[in-house]
Design an enzyme around this catalytic site. Structure first.
Site, short mmCIF file in Angstrom:
data_model
loop_
_atom_site.label_atom_id
_atom_site.label_comp_id
_atom_site.label_asym_id
_atom_site.label_seq_id
_atom_site.Cartn_x
_atom_site.Cartn_y
_atom_site.Cartn_z
CB CYS A 100 -27.60 45.14 41.67
SG CYS A 100 -27.69 46.66 40.86
CB CYS B 52 -30.40 45.70 34.37
SG CYS B 52 -29.90 47.45 34.61
CB SER C 83 -19.69 50.55 34.25
OG SER C 83 -20.73 50.16 33.53
CG HIS D 145 -27.59 48.05 28.08
ND1 HIS D 145 -26.38 47.73 27.24
CD2 HIS D 145 -27.59 48.05 29.26
CE1 HIS D 145 -25.73 47.71 28.57
NE2 HIS D 145 -26.25 47.75 29.56
CG ASN E 204 -22.51 35.79 29.31
OD1 ASN E 204 -22.84 34.71 29.20
ND2 ASN E 204 -21.24 36.00 29.69
CB CYS F 99 -14.04 43.27 36.42
SG CYS F 99 -15.89 43.58 36.59
CB CYS G 94 -28.15 42.28 34.92
SG CYS G 94 -26.69 42.45 36.21
CB CYS H 8 -22.75 41.04 35.97
SG CYS H 8 -21.88 42.27 35.00
N GLY I 251 -23.45 45.38 41.23
CA GLY I 251 -23.73 46.78 41.99
C GLY I 251 -23.67 48.05 41.12
CD GLU I 252 -25.19 52.42 39.13
OE1 GLU I 252 -25.13 51.67 38.18
OE2 GLU I 252 -24.67 53.49 39.00
CD GLU J 275 -19.97 37.12 40.11
OE1 GLU J 275 -20.84 36.73 40.84
OE2 GLU J 275 -19.28 36.99 39.00
N1 SAH Z 1 -24.34 48.92 37.36
C1 SAH Z 1 -23.27 49.30 36.39
C2 SAH Z 1 -22.38 48.27 36.32
C3 SAH Z 1 -22.87 46.84 36.23
S1 SAH Z 1 -22.23 45.82 34.91
C4 SAH Z 1 -23.98 49.33 35.02
O1 SAH Z 1 -25.07 49.25 35.02
O2 SAH Z 1 -23.18 49.94 34.40
C5 SAH Z 1 -21.19 46.30 33.49
C6 SAH Z 1 -22.05 46.15 32.23
O3 SAH Z 1 -22.58 44.87 31.90
C7 SAH Z 1 -23.43 46.88 32.32
O4 SAH Z 1 -23.42 47.71 30.91
C8 SAH Z 1 -24.48 46.04 32.19
O5 SAH Z 1 -25.64 46.33 31.62
C9 SAH Z 1 -23.70 44.59 31.48
N2 SAH Z 1 -24.34 43.43 31.65
C10 SAH Z 1 -24.79 42.86 32.86
N3 SAH Z 1 -25.38 41.46 32.77
C11 SAH Z 1 -25.12 41.43 31.48
C12 SAH Z 1 -25.29 40.51 30.62
N4 SAH Z 1 -25.93 39.09 30.83
N5 SAH Z 1 -25.05 40.35 29.10
C13 SAH Z 1 -24.23 41.31 28.63
N6 SAH Z 1 -24.20 42.65 29.53
C14 SAH Z 1 -24.65 42.44 30.79
#
Ligand code: SAH
Length: 345
Positions: free
Chosen positions: A112, A116, A191, A216, A290, A105, A119, A333, A159-160, A92
């Site tokens: 991934c 986390c 990111s 975070h 979220n 984005c 996520c 995400c 993805g990372e 997506e």
């Molecule tokens: N893998 C990368 C990019 C991923 S997403 C990273 O970790 O940075 C981009 C951002 O959205 C990251 O900071 C991730 O931690 C955050 N994120 C992912 N799911 C989320 C959610 N449900 N609510 C808030 N932030 C979220």
């Protein structure tokens, strides 16, 4: 060659052209068709010799994505796209309209492996890395569909990026190439959850992109509860790598901080965060978490969010609360892909 045509740099296309007995200028034409004019087939490359086109078609089929679903937010015009890759996997991407331009984005992997806790992208694990061409195509397809130019790109989808390092660096060189879409590297943000050696390597690539670090939490203990990667790299190593990135690139750092109700949103957390970031040229992006249905994390209340922000400001930290875009369309995400896959099963 290891990569498909759309993932190759101009100098590599020259080698490819030479191998096929073509002059170097054919490679420049090919690059322009793919990355500047964004055509989808070799057939459209009308100034290339037919035999060359046929051979490319056979040996280097062009990678394209197919849009299988699009959701439009009624609130702010944000759109979510679901693209099918050639092997049937889906990824997506998100389109967002801001006063300073259109932002996309993109995803960098199918799934991934970072795990986390909050996520959705990581719930079903990692499937495979995306090729540079598959990252480019997310943008090319969206431009085709929207009939508008993209000016900003964030690598914040599924993805990372630092776990698909070579393809991501290649993607940045291609999308910012002056003979391609020529998107300024200053308008690209990568990111990462904080893979320390890769951040250092990335700092040495002589790129001009913004690094966003997913923090975070203000200390290792709390960070480990939210992000498994924190077991591998301590915060002081992560911060050192960020400082190194700043030294090498001069780019102001972004720190992302998703506020999770009762987990990392106390004023004491804000105080620790301020002391962690003291003296750094940086900006903090607060993201109200979220909530995803698979986890019981909740958003912090509006008052708590404001108090957190005020506390950081008191310590002279630049901070903004991320405006929520596309709340009505599975904004977070990996949520759209997940809902699509769950329905299919
Ligand atoms: N893998 C990368 C990019 C991923 S997403 C990273 O970790 O940075 C981009 C951002 O959205 C990251 O900071 C991730 O931690 C955050 N994120 C992912 N799911 C989320 C959610 N449900 N609510 C808030 N932030 C979220």
């Amino acid at each position: 060659m290891d990569w498909d045509c759309k993932s190759m740099l101009p100098e590599e296309l020259k080698i490819l052209a030479a191998q096929m007995g073509e002059k170097p200028f054919r490679a420049s034409q090919l690059f322009g068709w793919i990355h500047e004019k964004n055509v989808c087939t070799y057939d459209e490359m009308t100034n290339l010799p037919a035999a060359f086109r046929q051979r490319l078609e056979k040996e280097y089929p062009l990678v394209t994505l197919e849009c299988v679903r699009m959701q439009v937010s009624k609130l702010d015009g944000t759109r979510k796209f679901l693209f099918r890759l050639e092997d049937g996997n889906v990824v997506e991407s998100v389109w967002m309209e801001y006063h300073h331009g259109n932002s996309v984005c993109i995803s960098t992997q199918v799934g991934c492996k970072m795990g986390c806790r909050f996520c959705a992208s990581t719930l079903d694990g990692w499937v495979r890395n995306l090729k540079p061409s598959e990252m480019l195509e997310q943008i090319y397809q969206i431009q085709r569909i929207m009939k508008a130019r993209v000016s900003n790109i964030v690598l914040m989808g599924t993805g990372e990026p630092m776990d698909n390092y070579d393809a991501v660096v290649r993607f940045i060189r291609l999308i910012s190439h002056e003979k391609g879409l020529n998107i300024s590297q200053r308008n690209i943000t990568v990111s990462t959850c904080g893979i320390v050696p890769k951040i250092r390597q990335f700092a040495d690539e002589q790129l001009n992109v913004t690094l966003a670090l997913s923090l975070h939490a203000p200390n290792d203990e709390k960070r480990r509860e939210l992000m498994p990667i924190a077991n591998r790299y301590h915060l002081d190593e992560v911060m050192d790598a960020c400082r190194y990135y700043y030294e090498r690139t001069g780019r102001r750092l972004t720190f992302e901080y998703s506020l999770v109700g009762g987990k990392n949103d106390a004023e004491e957390d804000a105080r620790q965060l301020a002391s962690l970031l003291k003296g750094l040229n940086c900006h903090v992006n607060l993201i109200p978490v979220n909530p995803i249905k698979e986890r019981d994390y909740v958003q912090s209340g509006q008052k708590v969010i404001e108090a957190f922000k005020n506390k950081l400001e008191k310590y002279k930290i630049n901070v903004t609360i991320r405006r929520e875009m596309g709340r009505d369309i599975d904004g977070a995400c990996g949520q759209l892909r997940k809902s699509y896959m769950d329905k299919k099963e």
